[in-house]
Design an enzyme around this catalytic site. Sequence first.
Site, PDB file in Angstrom:
ATOM      1  CB  SER A 265      -4.954  -3.302   2.006  1.00 31.48           C
ATOM      2  OG  SER A 265      -5.927  -2.767   2.830  1.00 31.48           O
ATOM      3  CG  HIS A 410      -5.384   1.694   4.182  1.00 27.66           C
ATOM      4  ND1 HIS A 410      -4.866   0.736   5.021  1.00 27.66           N
ATOM      5  CD2 HIS A 410      -6.096   1.008   3.239  1.00 27.66           C
ATOM      6  CE1 HIS A 410      -5.246  -0.456   4.622  1.00 27.66           C
ATOM      7  NE2 HIS A 410      -5.987  -0.314   3.534  1.00 27.66           N
TER       8      HIS A 410
END
Length: 428
Positions: A265, A410
């Site tokens: 991320s 994610h």
Amino acid sequence: MTRTLLLGLFVALSFAGLAQPAANRPTVVAGFPVNYQEDSVGTYTLPELLKSLDGKTISTAKQWTQQRRPELVKLFEENQFGKMPSRPQEMTFKVFDKGTSAFNGKAIRKQVTVYFTKDTSDHKMNLLIYIPASAKKPVPLLMNISFAAYNQTIEDTGLLVNYIWKDGKRIKADQPTVFGKMNVEQFLDAGIGFATVYYGDIEPDFKDGIKYGIRQHYLKPGQTETAANEWGAIAAWSWGLARAMDYFETDKQIDSKRVALQGASRLGKTALWAGVKDTRYKMVIASISGEGGAALSRRNYGETIRHISDPSRYLYQFAPNYHSYADNVASMPVDAHMLVALMAPRPLLLQTGSTDYWSDPKGEFLSAVAAAPVYKLFNEKGPETTDMPAAGDTSLLMNELGYYMHEGGHTVLPTDWTHIISYMKKYL
Ligand code: GCU
């Protein structure tokens, strides 16, 4: 709860693997709509990768390395991440755990404090390292940058209880974290060492973080903010990773020429920029790095610079100059395919997730496609197809410029780690 808090919680949960999010798909962020329709992406022209600023066509590896690469690094410094200082002369290392047996004799553990400044009371980073105990020679390593303190994510009773940032304050990391546990033994079993740092030791991850982090140390008297082309938090975290490499070069049990860098991320963006800037890192694994990382900025899908640049969000992570492109991305002199290409000829793996729409996994794939000609200058392989692989398809994983999308959101899944280890074994 505010939207930012909700998103933060969501990110945390997805990392922990507690709840596998169905889809990372916020529709309006900071008041700006988010596009998820392929037919609304619009048309765009990427800035030319293989044409130098003086208009020359770049057609050899040598021209790339000597002319185009330095040119592009500079453009990313000026326009996206900001310039960072060089290695501080006053930096010292203290190996306070010099080699303790861990994981039932499978590993030798070290803990090192890296003091960035002369004043040892602040600006210090704790580095945890495990070396496979069976190693007869210096080992390759996975260097991970983490959202949590290492004593929160690794099951080992001999670890220092570190400090973390919470609600703008430094607190003892003596509570469980929502971030998932790291399985260190899988690396040891593959003959690979494992090292990790907490990103907040370098610079805290919030708007006013500059007041406390390493960037504060470099502000001139009276200065409260960085100049328009100076480092944001991502460059600060990248700088800390270069300091970790400074330590690896002094440790005889580590083969510093075979170290891979990994982060997820915002820390995937960080790993990418750190690897581009510090070519001592042999490999980068950029997990779910998204906008400002490997995903094309000109592609209007998921997060855009406009969302990042809102003062309520991630302004502080980038150089102030970056935000001047929030409403005019077409005028930006760089795009993510260039960032990806800057890793060539070193191996780079882009790991994404099929329902992580906010990070635009397709934008990362297209970025790799556009960067592949640079790998080709070195006779190395990128995707070599414009057909995006389906979730779980490993056919593009093992290229020097590798791409892999898991089925899911994610996060970094256990199967991703298995693939990452295979990739490391092939190229380290
Ligand atoms: C937010 C942010 C992303 C970032 C992510 C993360 O979603 O918008 O750019 O990658 O946080 O770090 O989890």
